[in-house]
Design a protein around this motif. Structure first.
Motif, PDB file in Angstrom:
ATOM      1  N   LEU A   1     -39.025  -4.360  -5.700  1.00 58.40           N
ATOM      2  CA  LEU A   1     -40.069  -4.926  -6.370  1.00 58.40           C
ATOM      3  C   LEU A   1     -40.134  -5.840  -5.400  1.00 58.40           C
ATOM      4  O   LEU A   1     -41.468  -6.394  -5.560  1.00 58.40           O
ATOM      5  CB  LEU A   1     -39.258  -5.161  -7.499  1.00 58.40           C
ATOM      6  N   ALA A   2     -39.331  -6.479  -5.408  1.00 58.74           N
ATOM      7  CA  ALA A   2     -39.398  -8.070  -4.354  1.00 58.74           C
ATOM      8  C   ALA A   2     -39.751  -7.629  -3.389  1.00 58.74           C
ATOM      9  O   ALA A   2     -41.077  -8.150  -3.110  1.00 58.74           O
ATOM     10  CB  ALA A   2     -38.057  -9.076  -4.089  1.00 58.74           C
ATOM     11  N   ALA A   3     -39.860  -6.280  -1.977  1.00 56.31           N
ATOM     12  CA  ALA A   3     -40.145  -6.496  -0.932  1.00 56.31           C
ATOM     13  C   ALA A   3     -41.836  -5.662  -1.287  1.00 56.31           C
ATOM     14  O   ALA A   3     -42.680  -6.308  -0.287  1.00 56.31           O
ATOM     15  CB  ALA A   3     -39.399  -4.869  -0.861  1.00 56.31           C
ATOM     16  N   ARG A   4     -41.979  -4.911  -2.242  1.00 51.92           N
ATOM     17  CA  ARG A   4     -43.540  -4.624  -2.553  1.00 51.92           C
ATOM     18  C   ARG A   4     -44.477  -5.622  -3.050  1.00 51.92           C
ATOM     19  O   ARG A   4     -45.744  -5.732  -1.879  1.00 51.92           O
ATOM     20  CB  ARG A   4     -43.657  -3.222  -2.968  1.00 51.92           C
ATOM     21  N   ALA A   5     -43.906  -6.541  -4.076  1.00 52.44           N
ATOM     22  CA  ALA A   5     -45.414  -7.726  -4.027  1.00 52.44           C
ATOM     23  C   ALA A   5     -44.646  -8.948  -3.320  1.00 52.44           C
ATOM     24  O   ALA A   5     -45.202 -10.020  -3.194  1.00 52.44           O
ATOM     25  CB  ALA A   5     -44.008  -8.343  -5.544  1.00 52.44           C
ATOM     26  N   HIS A   6     -44.208  -9.187  -2.530  1.00 50.82           N
ATOM     27  CA  HIS A   6     -43.742  -9.842  -1.165  1.00 50.82           C
ATOM     28  C   HIS A   6     -43.874 -10.699  -2.102  1.00 50.82           C
ATOM     29  O   HIS A   6     -44.074 -11.660  -1.501  1.00 50.82           O
ATOM     30  CB  HIS A   6     -45.403 -10.412  -0.474  1.00 50.82           C
ATOM     31  N   VAL A   7     -42.495 -11.687  -3.184  1.00 50.35           N
ATOM     32  CA  VAL A   7     -41.639 -12.196  -3.279  1.00 50.35           C
ATOM     33  C   VAL A   7     -39.863 -12.711  -2.887  1.00 50.35           C
ATOM     34  O   VAL A   7     -39.582 -11.245  -2.575  1.00 50.35           O
ATOM     35  CB  VAL A   7     -42.435 -12.291  -5.022  1.00 50.35           C
ATOM     36  N   THR A   8     -39.486 -13.363  -3.979  1.00 51.10           N
ATOM     37  CA  THR A   8     -38.491 -13.623  -3.677  1.00 51.10           C
ATOM     38  C   THR A   8     -37.144 -12.622  -4.662  1.00 51.10           C
ATOM     39  O   THR A   8     -37.740 -12.079  -5.409  1.00 51.10           O
ATOM     40  CB  THR A   8     -37.458 -14.607  -3.520  1.00 51.10           C
ATOM     41  N   THR A   9     -36.333 -12.113  -4.193  1.00 56.22           N
ATOM     42  CA  THR A   9     -35.605 -11.459  -5.618  1.00 56.22           C
ATOM     43  C   THR A   9     -35.222 -12.692  -6.950  1.00 56.22           C
ATOM     44  O   THR A   9     -35.276 -12.048  -7.744  1.00 56.22           O
ATOM     45  CB  THR A   9     -34.489 -10.870  -4.896  1.00 56.22           C
ATOM     46  N   GLY A  10     -34.995 -13.796  -6.654  1.00 58.83           N
ATOM     47  CA  GLY A  10     -34.975 -14.624  -7.107  1.00 58.83           C
ATOM     48  C   GLY A  10     -36.318 -14.831  -8.161  1.00 58.83           C
ATOM     49  O   GLY A  10     -36.416 -14.846  -9.481  1.00 58.83           O
ATOM     50  N   ALA A  11     -37.965 -14.636  -7.299  1.00 57.34           N
ATOM     51  CA  ALA A  11     -39.186 -14.598  -8.419  1.00 57.34           C
ATOM     52  C   ALA A  11     -39.242 -13.347  -9.179  1.00 57.34           C
ATOM     53  O   ALA A  11     -39.174 -13.469 -10.439  1.00 57.34           O
ATOM     54  CB  ALA A  11     -39.981 -14.762  -7.646  1.00 57.34           C
ATOM     55  N   VAL A  12     -38.520 -11.999  -8.729  1.00 64.24           N
ATOM     56  CA  VAL A  12     -38.704 -11.080  -9.413  1.00 64.24           C
ATOM     57  C   VAL A  12     -37.692 -10.994 -10.455  1.00 64.24           C
ATOM     58  O   VAL A  12     -37.907 -10.649 -11.392  1.00 64.24           O
ATOM     59  CB  VAL A  12     -38.771  -9.696  -8.091  1.00 64.24           C
ATOM     60  N   THR A  13     -36.709 -11.465 -11.036  1.00 67.82           N
ATOM     61  CA  THR A  13     -35.948 -11.681 -11.604  1.00 67.82           C
ATOM     62  C   THR A  13     -37.144 -12.472 -12.264  1.00 67.82           C
ATOM     63  O   THR A  13     -36.723 -12.317 -14.300  1.00 67.82           O
ATOM     64  CB  THR A  13     -34.700 -12.646 -11.516  1.00 67.82           C
ATOM     65  N   GLY A  14     -37.814 -13.090 -12.831  1.00 69.92           N
ATOM     66  CA  GLY A  14     -38.359 -13.872 -13.583  1.00 69.92           C
ATOM     67  C   GLY A  14     -39.632 -12.789 -14.193  1.00 69.92           C
ATOM     68  O   GLY A  14     -39.310 -13.358 -15.152  1.00 69.92           O
ATOM     69  N   ILE A  15     -39.657 -12.395 -13.225  1.00 68.67           N
ATOM     70  CA  ILE A  15     -40.992 -12.083 -13.244  1.00 68.67           C
ATOM     71  C   ILE A  15     -40.309 -10.105 -14.291  1.00 68.67           C
ATOM     72  O   ILE A  15     -40.597  -9.660 -15.142  1.00 68.67           O
ATOM     73  CB  ILE A  15     -41.485 -10.595 -12.150  1.00 68.67           C
ATOM     74  N   LEU A  16     -39.291  -9.679 -13.974  1.00 64.52           N
ATOM     75  CA  LEU A  16     -38.391  -8.610 -15.127  1.00 64.52           C
ATOM     76  C   LEU A  16     -38.276  -8.898 -15.769  1.00 64.52           C
ATOM     77  O   LEU A  16     -37.856  -8.485 -17.368  1.00 64.52           O
ATOM     78  CB  LEU A  16     -37.374  -8.252 -13.792  1.00 64.52           C
ATOM     79  N   ASN A  17     -38.043 -10.784 -15.839  1.00 63.34           N
ATOM     80  CA  ASN A  17     -37.473 -11.080 -17.632  1.00 63.34           C
ATOM     81  C   ASN A  17     -39.201 -11.047 -17.997  1.00 63.34           C
ATOM     82  O   ASN A  17     -38.505 -10.309 -19.808  1.00 63.34           O
ATOM     83  CB  ASN A  17     -37.172 -12.149 -17.651  1.00 63.34           C
ATOM     84  N   ARG A  18     -40.130 -11.205 -17.928  1.00 57.94           N
ATOM     85  CA  ARG A  18     -40.988 -11.208 -18.387  1.00 57.94           C
ATOM     86  C   ARG A  18     -41.239 -10.030 -18.924  1.00 57.94           C
ATOM     87  O   ARG A  18     -41.730  -9.949 -20.206  1.00 57.94           O
ATOM     88  CB  ARG A  18     -42.216 -12.102 -17.849  1.00 57.94           C
ATOM     89  N   LEU A  19     -41.466  -9.368 -18.227  1.00 53.71           N
ATOM     90  CA  LEU A  19     -42.064  -7.810 -18.283  1.00 53.71           C
ATOM     91  C   LEU A  19     -41.270  -6.861 -19.373  1.00 53.71           C
ATOM     92  O   LEU A  19     -41.440  -6.650 -20.776  1.00 53.71           O
ATOM     93  CB  LEU A  19     -41.778  -6.414 -17.434  1.00 53.71           C
ATOM     94  N   GLU A  20     -39.737  -7.536 -19.007  1.00 53.16           N
ATOM     95  CA  GLU A  20     -38.462  -6.929 -20.076  1.00 53.16           C
ATOM     96  C   GLU A  20     -39.215  -7.179 -21.516  1.00 53.16           C
ATOM     97  O   GLU A  20     -39.059  -6.593 -23.225  1.00 53.16           O
ATOM     98  CB  GLU A  20     -37.259  -7.108 -19.680  1.00 53.16           C
ATOM     99  N   ARG A  21     -38.946  -8.691 -21.824  1.00 48.91           N
ATOM    100  CA  ARG A  21     -39.195  -9.447 -23.192  1.00 48.91           C
ATOM    101  C   ARG A  21     -40.291  -8.764 -23.588  1.00 48.91           C
ATOM    102  O   ARG A  21     -40.714  -8.732 -25.106  1.00 48.91           O
ATOM    103  CB  ARG A  21     -39.371 -11.211 -23.301  1.00 48.91           C
TER     104      ARG A  21
END
Length: 163
Positions: free
Chosen positions: A62-82
């Motif tokens: 996901l990080a590679a596809r969205a051109h964001v860091t893996t740290g940023a993806v963790t936040g994105i996944l946390n929000r999507l999961e919540r």
């Protein structure tokens, strides 16, 4: 349909038309994301999860596809999961990784929001011949590749490199 004669256009006219398309879609994505209780980036990442289907993505994917860091993806996944859009599943091949799966009810909600627009786009595409659709598809694919190259250059943040 066998195609419709169209007036010739210049590269400048095509670029202006593309800029208007991008602006309209950016504004539309912001509104759709707002209605779904997401950010545009979260909605984009959810779309990547949907596109992957049963071939579940990792956070790194996901990080590679969205051109964001893996740290940023963790936040994105946390929000999507919540928000009830995704779940994380252990990777059967590597216990240290997780894979991301879409929640079926969320898929239904998102598809419902996009249904009318996709129906209108499908009707628009049906006005073009298969040969014209091949050109449109080629152009969209190549333009997407250029956009990814542009993002990579921006992310490198090299002042000597022309973006």
């Amino acid at each position: 349909m066998h195609g419709t004669p169209r007036r010739p256009a210049t590269p400048a006219q095509a670029l202006a038309a593309m800029d208007h398309l991008i602006a309209a879609h950016l504004i539309g994505q912001q509104e759709l994301a707002r209605r779904l209780g997401l950010t545009v980036t979260d909605l984009t990442c959810f779309a990547f999860v949907l596109e992957a289907g049963d071939d579940l993505l990792t956070a790194g994917d996901l990080a590679a596809r969205a051109h964001v860091t893996t740290g940023a993806v963790t936040g994105i996944l946390n929000r999507l999961e919540r928000a009830g859009y995704v779940t994380r599943r252990p990777d059967p091949a590597d216990r240290r990784r997780v894979r991301v799966a879409a929640v079926p009810e969320a898929v239904t909600r998102v598809e419902a929001v996009y249904a009318g627009h996709h129906k209108r786009l499908t009707a628009l595409f049906s006005a073009y011949s298969p040969q014209e659709l091949a050109i449109i598809t080629d152009w969209l694919t190549r333009t997407t590749d250029l956009a990814h190259e542009y993002l990579e250059k921006l992310n490198r943040n090299d002042p000597a490199e022309e973006c």
